[in-house]
Structures are given as structure tokens and as C-alpha cells.
Design a protein around this motif. Structure first.
Motif, short mmCIF file in Angstrom:
data_model
loop_
_atom_site.label_atom_id
_atom_site.label_comp_id
_atom_site.label_asym_id
_atom_site.label_seq_id
_atom_site.Cartn_x
_atom_site.Cartn_y
_atom_site.Cartn_z
N ARG A 464 0.82 -1.20 0.00
CA ARG A 464 0.00 0.00 0.00
C ARG A 464 0.86 1.27 0.00
N LEU A 465 2.00 1.24 0.72
CA LEU A 465 2.73 2.48 0.97
C LEU A 465 4.02 2.66 0.18
N SER A 466 4.69 1.55 -0.20
CA SER A 466 6.05 1.69 -0.70
C SER A 466 6.10 2.14 -2.16
N HIS A 467 7.12 2.94 -2.47
CA HIS A 467 7.42 3.25 -3.86
C HIS A 467 8.31 2.19 -4.47
N ARG A 468 9.20 1.68 -3.66
CA ARG A 468 10.06 0.58 -4.08
C ARG A 468 10.10 -0.41 -2.93
N ILE A 469 10.42 -1.65 -3.25
CA ILE A 469 10.42 -2.67 -2.21
C ILE A 469 11.71 -3.48 -2.28
N LEU A 470 12.39 -3.59 -1.13
CA LEU A 470 13.51 -4.51 -1.03
C LEU A 470 13.00 -5.77 -0.36
N VAL A 471 13.39 -6.92 -0.87
CA VAL A 471 13.02 -8.16 -0.21
C VAL A 471 14.29 -8.80 0.32
N MET A 472 14.24 -9.25 1.56
CA MET A 472 15.42 -9.86 2.17
C MET A 472 15.16 -11.31 2.52
N CYS A 473 16.22 -12.10 2.45
CA CYS A 473 16.14 -13.48 2.90
C CYS A 473 17.49 -13.87 3.47
N GLU A 474 17.50 -14.34 4.68
CA GLU A 474 18.71 -14.80 5.35
C GLU A 474 19.89 -13.84 5.22
N GLY A 475 19.65 -12.59 5.54
CA GLY A 475 20.72 -11.61 5.61
C GLY A 475 21.12 -10.99 4.29
N ARG A 476 20.46 -11.36 3.20
CA ARG A 476 20.79 -10.78 1.90
C ARG A 476 19.58 -10.09 1.30
N ILE A 477 19.86 -9.14 0.42
CA ILE A 477 18.76 -8.56 -0.36
C ILE A 477 18.57 -9.45 -1.58
N THR A 478 17.38 -10.02 -1.73
CA THR A 478 17.16 -10.95 -2.84
C THR A 478 16.40 -10.31 -3.99
N ALA A 479 15.81 -9.13 -3.76
CA ALA A 479 15.11 -8.47 -4.86
C ALA A 479 14.90 -7.01 -4.55
N GLU A 480 14.90 -6.21 -5.62
CA GLU A 480 14.50 -4.82 -5.50
C GLU A 480 13.40 -4.62 -6.53
N LEU A 481 12.22 -4.28 -6.07
CA LEU A 481 11.05 -4.27 -6.95
C LEU A 481 10.41 -2.90 -6.96
N GLY A 482 9.98 -2.47 -8.15
CA GLY A 482 9.16 -1.26 -8.23
C GLY A 482 7.74 -1.63 -7.86
N ASN A 483 6.98 -0.66 -7.35
CA ASN A 483 5.70 -1.07 -6.77
C ASN A 483 4.66 -1.49 -7.80
N HIS A 484 4.92 -1.19 -9.09
CA HIS A 484 3.92 -1.57 -10.09
C HIS A 484 4.05 -3.03 -10.51
N GLU A 485 5.21 -3.62 -10.22
CA GLU A 485 5.43 -4.98 -10.69
C GLU A 485 5.25 -6.03 -9.61
N VAL A 486 4.59 -5.64 -8.52
CA VAL A 486 4.62 -6.51 -7.35
C VAL A 486 3.27 -7.06 -6.95
N THR A 487 3.29 -8.30 -6.54
CA THR A 487 2.14 -8.87 -5.85
C THR A 487 2.67 -9.54 -4.59
N GLN A 488 1.77 -9.92 -3.69
CA GLN A 488 2.21 -10.60 -2.48
C GLN A 488 3.00 -11.86 -2.84
N GLU A 489 2.57 -12.51 -3.93
CA GLU A 489 3.21 -13.76 -4.32
C GLU A 489 4.67 -13.54 -4.74
N THR A 490 4.91 -12.47 -5.54
CA THR A 490 6.30 -12.22 -5.94
C THR A 490 7.16 -11.97 -4.71
N ILE A 491 6.66 -11.16 -3.81
CA ILE A 491 7.46 -10.85 -2.62
C ILE A 491 7.78 -12.14 -1.87
#
Lengths: 500, 329
Positions: A464-491
């Protein structure tokens, strides 16, 4: 229909003249998972504390398995078979799992002079088998994850032969995989005829695992409905009795803005590996990930609260070295912890002291003399602009609700002129109505040119709020996503994507 | 309208009530002893009480700062002694002028506080342990430097006047309140101003209320802790000078146990050992309660051993009353 385990009728309870419960009722059947929902302060905990003997009811009756009972202590409740799993777990970290389960009733041998550790561990193992839990009873509790600790609490409750189990926000600190484990365990318990009262704010979970929902509002009983007959929106409407705030999806307008914060190759032990990202002016950067992915650790590392092994931090293009929070703050970074009570508020102190604490040097003149008039004026302004609900700036902050405490802390950083704000779970422990206000506030701050890093476990909040989204897993950044390309499933797919 | 409601709530706030309780008990004690013995409420006896409060009082004022941060300073008793000894060395051995010698004595205390503070803040040694160590270091140094013998100021005319002379008596003849008492009250006023009006006081309460939250608010907590321990040390140094002047000598064997009396006075005055709460006025009243009690019991011919027992019970009573009050609130 299965047996009615608990029937609470016409429960009244008041504290020092304040009516906390008015004519409340609850019916719990064997093998049922019964959701108890309501905003903070709706009376859910008070009602459950009456059931578990923490409080005594003023009026009304509690019928347990067909007999009217008067539950005078938590011990009495436990002996009847009513146990509560609290949000804050009550385990002794330096004792083993088995020692915790059998605390106060340890098996003994040799004329009861010595503890029988062996028998205790075996009994514990037998309990684990009942619910298919793979755990060594000799493990120290401090070595377990929060999820496992919670399961130990549940096992402890089962060991008392509990027929009624009350769970207060059981999934608040769990990752999705752990939640699945918990739900499996709940299913097992349901099959054994245990009745479960499930207190939670997470609507999706309620829809999934509960049979009926009882809604409370302002200390009153509103309704009990079968879960499958209502939508989430209907439940929320019953809880708040009003419409809640919705933002439009944020536009990617910040794309060309100046970079205010850049992190390059941050490492810290096993917790953080090669973290690099940029934060732009006027942007809300969402950080998603499962619990333990290292999100809070990134925040604390940037803020200088924990030392880093290597890595570079640039603010407005200039390389800085941040040895402690006081230097981070000097660079204009403010951090809002997920645990407001422990790391955010000076609970015993009043609103104005909390607003001023980060800026005391700004408010002091020669010889460190404090300018109290300035502090009062600024605090009044904060209360006014952020719409903090408090009788005055002299009110101790512990008497404010979670949402209002959060606003005061935001005010603390604005007073200090921080333009990079790191929010760690900004709406944790904040009720549904106030969440909307916090969202609106974050949005406004970004529009005014503040740069915001928002760590959140609630994906709808991130989306709802982010312009960009970083996704982390086990201490690493695994994705940087723009908010138009994202669904809960991708995250979620990136949040579980293990690299190396 | 907003203002009046605020004032009203201030009148009922807990710090106020605690002080009122402490003050009420002090008055009750004075009335009780006055009725019990005609010797109690005499000008000379009252002066005696005030004079005996002065040294412990100044120590307690200093301790209040550290205790509000949630810390403790066990070294104030022996650091006071070391400061007295150093004052003696500066003046009688090195032949420094009296004012400079006094300053040196006070700085000795400040330096000890600084070191304790650094051990607590930088080395993360728990205050109890760090200041326990400082207590022993100061005790040993005082004995070594003085050669275990008292240093007398008999050749320093006027030195005893610092404590026992009366500036007030010169201005208002007959009203011979000793300087030590005057200094005690002036110190209290300065302490009160530092605590309520300056950034040091704000940091003091913030750290005592929630140290980690304060650190995460960007406050350099380590720095301010060192400042606060140094303030306690400075007050302790002043107490050392007062003590030396009053005895006209520096007694290297004295001092152990004073820290506990100082802490007792602070606690009776309503300052919480868990930090975040406390006032200077409370400490002044706490110190007065202790010496009124001792003096009154002595006048009633209660043996000294029993006086100590009574003071012990008073500490329990005072703290329990505080706990009861908090539970209600």
C-alpha cells in the motif's frame, strides 16, 4: 454439535469506576477454534483475564463444562484445564525445555529428595510426540526461536490436560513457515477436542483457521458469527463501527529524485551479507522479508546501534562513518523501533520530555540551561500537527495508546530535523483505526520530502505504501522491486529465495 | 483552562506526594522529640543537628545524581576521605594557598568520579562493581598518602572556619549558623538547579527512565554518564573539604560506611534505586530525617547501638511507604 466447554454470560467488570466490560458473553465448544477480535482496548484481554482468574468478575456467570464456576486464581483456572498462551512468553531462558514445562511440579526420586531429570525428559518427549513436535527436551529455551518457544508454552498447557487454550496474537512474531507449523498444531489440538480462543488482528489467518468469530468493541459484546458467513471487511466494520482509511497506490514519482542515503556492501557477522541499496528523497522504501531475514539488523546497522564488520554508508553523496546512534542522528537519521516500550519511549516521562529527548542540545542555552518554554511550544505543535490524542503535553506517555505513542516518537525525530526515518514495524500493536492514521502520516511525510525506510511483516502494508520494495532473505537482499510490478506472491517467492 | 488543569494534576503527582510524606514525617519527628525532651528544640541543638547533617547531606546530594540514572556510587565515603587527605597534602605539605588547596581537594573527588564514570560507561563494568573497586582504591590511597596518620591543619589558621565559622552570624549577630550548613543548603540549591533546569538533569532522568531508548534517541549516553559520575565526585570532594575543616584534620581511617548513610538519605527522600525518579529536596529532607532521628534518640538517652537499629527500620518504613503509594497509582 459438540459439547459446550465454556459459557460466559453477562460479564461485568469495572476498574476504579471505569467500566471495562459491559454484559459480555462468549461460548466456546470442544474442538472449536473461536476468534476473539476487537480493537486494542475493546476488552478482549480483560475478558480472557476473567476467564483465567487474573481478574474477578463483578457480575455474571461462567459455566465450565456444565457447572457454574468461580475462578479465583490463574492456578485454579489451570487446574480446571484453562490455560493462556501470552503474547509475551513466560519461560525461563536459562532452563531447559523440559525444566520449563515441569516447573513447580518436577518428577522426583529417592523419597522425593532429588529431581528425576530422566523421567522428566521422557515425559516431555511423550508430550512432544502427541503433537508431532520434533524437539530435544534438554535444549535450553534461550537457544530456541520464538516460534519454538511458543510451542513449548503450548506443550506446557497440554501437560496440564487443558481443555481450553487461549492464544493471544500467537503469530505476531512468527514467519510464514512457522505459522504453518502452528496451524498444524492447532488442527491436532482441535481433533483432540480442545477448545481454542484465538485472539488476533490478522484477518486472513482468522478466516483460515477459525470456526466462529466473536467481535467486541469498547468493552461490549457485539456479535458472534460463523467465520465462513462473513467477509474480512464485514468483520472490520463490526470491530471499528466506521470506515477505515485507504490510500491510493503510490505513484513512482520519486524515481528521478536525489539519492539521500546509499549503503554499499554492508556486512555484519552471519546476520548481514553484502547489503547495498539506495534511498531517494521523498521515497518510502519498503523492506519485506520473513522474521529473521535481517531487516531489523539492517536498520540497526545503519543507525549505528550495532557495529558493522565492513561496508560504506553515504549520506547526500558524502561518505560517513557512524559509530553510534548519536552520530546517525547527527546525520539526520531517526529510527523507530518495533518495540516502542523498550526502545522507543521513556515510559514514565511525559509527552514533552519524549518529544525533546533527541534534541536537548538544541533546546539548551549557555551552561546547558534548558529552555522549557521552547520545549512546551514545540511539543504543543507536535501534538497539534500529528493529531496526538493526549489531555496535555504533561501526560506521561505510558498512558497513551500505541498509535499515539508512535506519533510522539515521530514527533521526536521531526523535532530533531531528521529527514531519513527508519520505521521498524510502524503499526505493530496499533489498532485497526489508528493504523490508517499512521499510514496517512507516513504518506504525508514522504510527500513533504522525508525519505522513509519502512520494515514491515504485513505485506498489504508494504504494497500500500512503498514506492520501491527490497526483499530480504537470510541476511541478503534478494530483490528490488518497483511497486507496479509486485504482488504478495512475488514478494513471498523472493523472501524464501535462498542464495548461497 | 488548560493551564489550571495541568497545575491541578501536578499537585497530585507522585514526586510531590512523596516529598510531602517525607516532609510530614520530618515535622512529626521534630514535634515528637520536642515534646519528649525540652533539650531538643533548643537553638544550639538545632544548629548541632544541621551541622551533623552537612557532610552526609552533601554526600547524599551528590549520590542523588548517580542514583537517578539507575546507578549507584559506593565510593563516596572513601573518596571523601581521599579528598580530605589530598586537601591536607596540598595545603600543609605542598604549602599551596588555602583556596587552591580546597579546589585541589574538590578536584580529587571529581577525578575519582570521572574514573568511576569511565569504568561504568566505557568499560561497561556494572556501577556496583566499578564503584566498589573505587571505594577500595580510594581507601588504600588515602592511607598510603597520609602514611596512615591524620594530617592536622593546626598551622593553617582559619581552615576550620570554612565549616565552623559563621558568615551569617557576622551579618545577623546571634544567628550563628555555621558555614558548613550554609554550604550544604547552597549546594542543595545548585544541585536542584542542575537537576531541574539544565541539560545534565534532563539526561539524568532520561537515562534513568530508559537508557536504551535514550541511546537510540541519539543521545551519547556514555558521555553523559561520565559527566554525571563526575558531578557526584565533585560533590564528594566538597564533602571531603567540609569534613577536614570540621575536624581541623584529615582522618584517613574515616569514611567507610558514609556511602551507605548517604544512600539511605537519598532513598528515604523518595529517590528510586531503579532510576528515573528523585529530587534534591527529597534528599535534603531524607538527610535531615536521619540526623534528627539520631540526635533525638541520643537526647532521649537511647544507646547508640539502638539508634542504628531504629534508623534501619526507618529505611524499611520509608521505602515500603513509597512502594505502597506506587502500587496504588
Amino acid at each position: 454439535m459438540s459439547e459446550v466447554l465454556v459459557q460466559m454470560e453477562g460479564i461485568h467488570k469495572s476498574f476504579a469506576g471505569v467500566q471495562a466490560l459491559k454484559d459480555c458473553r462468549l461460548e466456546l465448544r470442544a474442538g472449536e477454534v473461536h476468534a476473539l477480535v476487537g480493537e486494542n482496548g475493546a476488552g478482549k484481554s480483560t475478558l480472557m483475564k476473567v476467564l483465567t482468574g487474573v481478574y474477578q468478575k463483578d457480575e455474571g456467570q461462567v459455566i465450565y463444562r456444565g457447572k457454574e464456576v468461580d475462578i479465583l486464581s490463574t492456578r485454579a483456572a489451570q487446574e480446571l484445564g484453562i490455560s493462556m498462551i501470552h503474547q509475551e512468553l513466560n519461560l525461563a531462558p536459562d532452563l531447559t525445555v523440559a525444566q520449563n514445562i515441569f516447573i513447580g511440579r518436577e518428577p522426583r526420586k529417592a523419597w522425593r529428595l532429588f529431581l528425576d531429570e530422566k523421567a522428566m525428559n521422557e515425559q516431555a518427549r511423550a508430550l512432544f510426540q502427541q503433537i508431532n513436535l520434533d524437539l530435544d527436551p534438554r535444549t535450553l529455551v534461550s537457544e530456541l526461536t520464538v516460534a519454538k518457544q511458543q510451542m513449548v508454552e503450548i506443550v506446557k498447557a497440554i501437560s496440564y490436560e487443558s481443555k481450553v487454550l487461549i492464544m493471544d496474537e500467537p503469530t505476531a512474531a512468527l514467519s510464514d513457515a512457522e505459522i504453518e507449523d502452528l496451524f498444524r498444531m492447532i488442527e491436532d489440538l482441535r481433533g483432540k477436542g480442545v477448545g481454542i480462543v484465538y485472539i488476533s488482528h490478522r484477518m486472513v489467518e482468522l478466516k483460515r483457521i477459525t470456526d466462529r468469530i466473536t467481535v467486541m468493541r469498547d468493552g461490549s459484546y457485539i456479535d458472534t458469527v460463523p467465520t465462513e458467513e462473513v467477509s474480512i471487511d464485514q468483520i472490520i466494520a463490526m470491530m471499528v463501527g466506521r470506515q477505515i482509511y485507504h490510500t491510493s497506490t503510490p505513484d513512482p514519482r520519486q524515481e528521478n529524485n536525489e539519492i539521500v542515503l546509499e549503503v554499499k556492501g554492508l556486512n555484519r557477522g552471519k546476520q548481514l551479507k553484502d547489503i547495498s541499496f539506495q534511498l531517494k528523497k521523498g521515497e518510502i522504501l519498503g523492506v519485506a522479508g520473513l522474521v529473521g531475514a535481517g531487516r531489523t539488523e539492517v536498520a540497526r546497522a545503519i543507525f549505528g546501534a550495532d557495529p558493522i564488520d565492513s561496508g560504506e554508508i553515504y549520506i547526500h553523496g558524502k561518505k560517513v562513518s557512524i559509530a553510534g546512534p548519536h552520530e546517525a542522528v547527527r546525520q539526520g537519521i531517526g529510527y523507530l523501533s518495533e518495540d516502542r516500550k523498550q526502545y522507543g519511549c521513556l515510559l514514565d516521562m511525559d509527552v514533552k520530555a519524549n518529544v525533546a529527548v533527541a534534541s536537548l542540545r538544541k533546546f539548551s542555552k549557555g551552561f546547558g540551561w534548558m529552555n522549557d518554554t521552547d520545549i512546551a511550544n514545540v511539543s504543543d505543535k507536535v501534538v497539534d500537527e500529528l493529531k496526538v490524542k493526549t489531555p496535555s503535553i504533561h501526560q506521561p506517555i505510558k498512558f497513551l495508546s500505541g498509535g499515539n505513542q508512535q506519533k510522539v516518537i515521530i514527533g521526536k525525530w521531526l523535532t530533531r530535523d531528521c529527514d531519513i526515518l527508519i520505521f521498524d514495524e510502524p503499526t505493530r500493536g496499533i489498532d485497526v483505526g489508528a493504523k490508517g492514521e499512521i499510514y496517512k502520516l507516513l504518506d504525508t511525510l514522504a510527500r513533504e520530502g522525508k525519505s522513509i525506510i519502512m520494515i514491515s511483516s504485513e505485506l498489504p502494508e508494504i504494497l500500500r505504501l512503498s514506492h520501491r520494495i527490497l526483499v530480504m532473505c537470510e541476511g541478503r537482499i534478494t530483490a528490488e522491486l518497483g511497486n507496479h510490478e509486485v504482488t504478495q506472491e512475488t514478494i513471498m517467492s523472493y523472501a524464501t529465495k535462498r542464495v548461497g | 483552562m488548560k493551564e489550571t488543569s495541568v497545575k491541578k494534576s501536578m499537585a497530585f503527582n507522585s514526586a510531590f506526594l512523596q516529598q510531602f510524606l517525607a516532609f510530614g514525617s520530618l515535622i512529626l519527628l521534630i514535634v515528637f522529640f520536642s515534646l519528649s525532651s525540652s533539650n531538643f528544640f533548643q537553638f544550639s541543638n538545632i544548629i548541632g543537628i544541621l551541622l551533623s547533617t552537612a557532610v552526609i547531606g552533601v554526600l547524599a546530594l551528590g549520590s542523588t545524581f548517580v542514583i537517578i540514572t539507575g546507578g549507584i556510587d559506593l565510593s563516596v565515603g572513601t573518596v571523601m576521605t581521599l579528598s580530605a587527605v589530598m586537601t591536607g597534602v596540598f595545603i600543609t605539605v605542598w604549602g599551596m594557598p588555602v583556596p587552591l588547596g580546597i579546589l585541589g581537594g574538590i578536584m580529587t573527588g571529581a577525578l575519582c568520579g570521572l574514573l568511576s564514570g569511565a569504568a561504568v560507561a566505557r568499560m561497561k563494568i556494572p556501577p556496583f562493581i566499578a564503584t566498589l573497586a573505587m571505594m577500595m582504591i580510594a581507601k588504600g590511597l588515602a592511607l598510603i598518602i597520609s602514611g596512615t596518620k591524620p594530617i592536622y591543619f593546626t598551622n593553617t589558621p582559619g581552615f576550620s572556619d570554612i565549616s565552623l565559622g559563621s558568615l551569617i552570624g557576622k551579618v545577623i549577630p546571634g544567628f550563628t549558623i555555621p558555614n558548613a550548613v550554609l554550604i550544604f543548603f547552597l549546594t542543595a540549591i545548585i544541585g536542584s538547579i542542575i537537576l531541574s533546569k539544565t541539560i545534565i538533569g534532563r539526561m539524568n532522568f532520561a537515562i534513568g527512565s530508559n537508557e536504551e531508548a535514550t541511546r537510540l534517541s541519539g543521545v551519547n549516553v556514555n558521555y553523559w554518564k561520565i559527566v554525571i559520575y563526575t558531578i557526584t565526585g565533585t560533590f564528594t570532594g566538597l564533602a571531603g573539604v567540609l569534613m577536614a575543616s570540621r575536624l581541623n584534620s584529615a582522618q584517613p581511617a574515616l569514611g567507610m560506611g558514609y556511602e551507605l548513610e548517604a544512600i539511605a538519605a537519598v532513598v528515604i527522600g523518595g529517590t528510586s534505586l531503579s532510576g528515573g525518579k528523585g529530587t534534591i529536596v527529597g534528599t535534603v529532607i531524607g538527610a535531615l530525617i536521619m540526623s534528627v532521628l539520631t540526635n533525638g534518640l541520643r537526647i532521649m538517652s537511647v544507646p547508640q547501638e539502638w539508634q542504628t537499629v531504629v534508623v534501619g527500620f526507618v529505611i524499611i518504613l520509608a521505602v515500603y511507604a513509597d512502594i505502597l503509594r506506587r502500587r496504588k497509582a
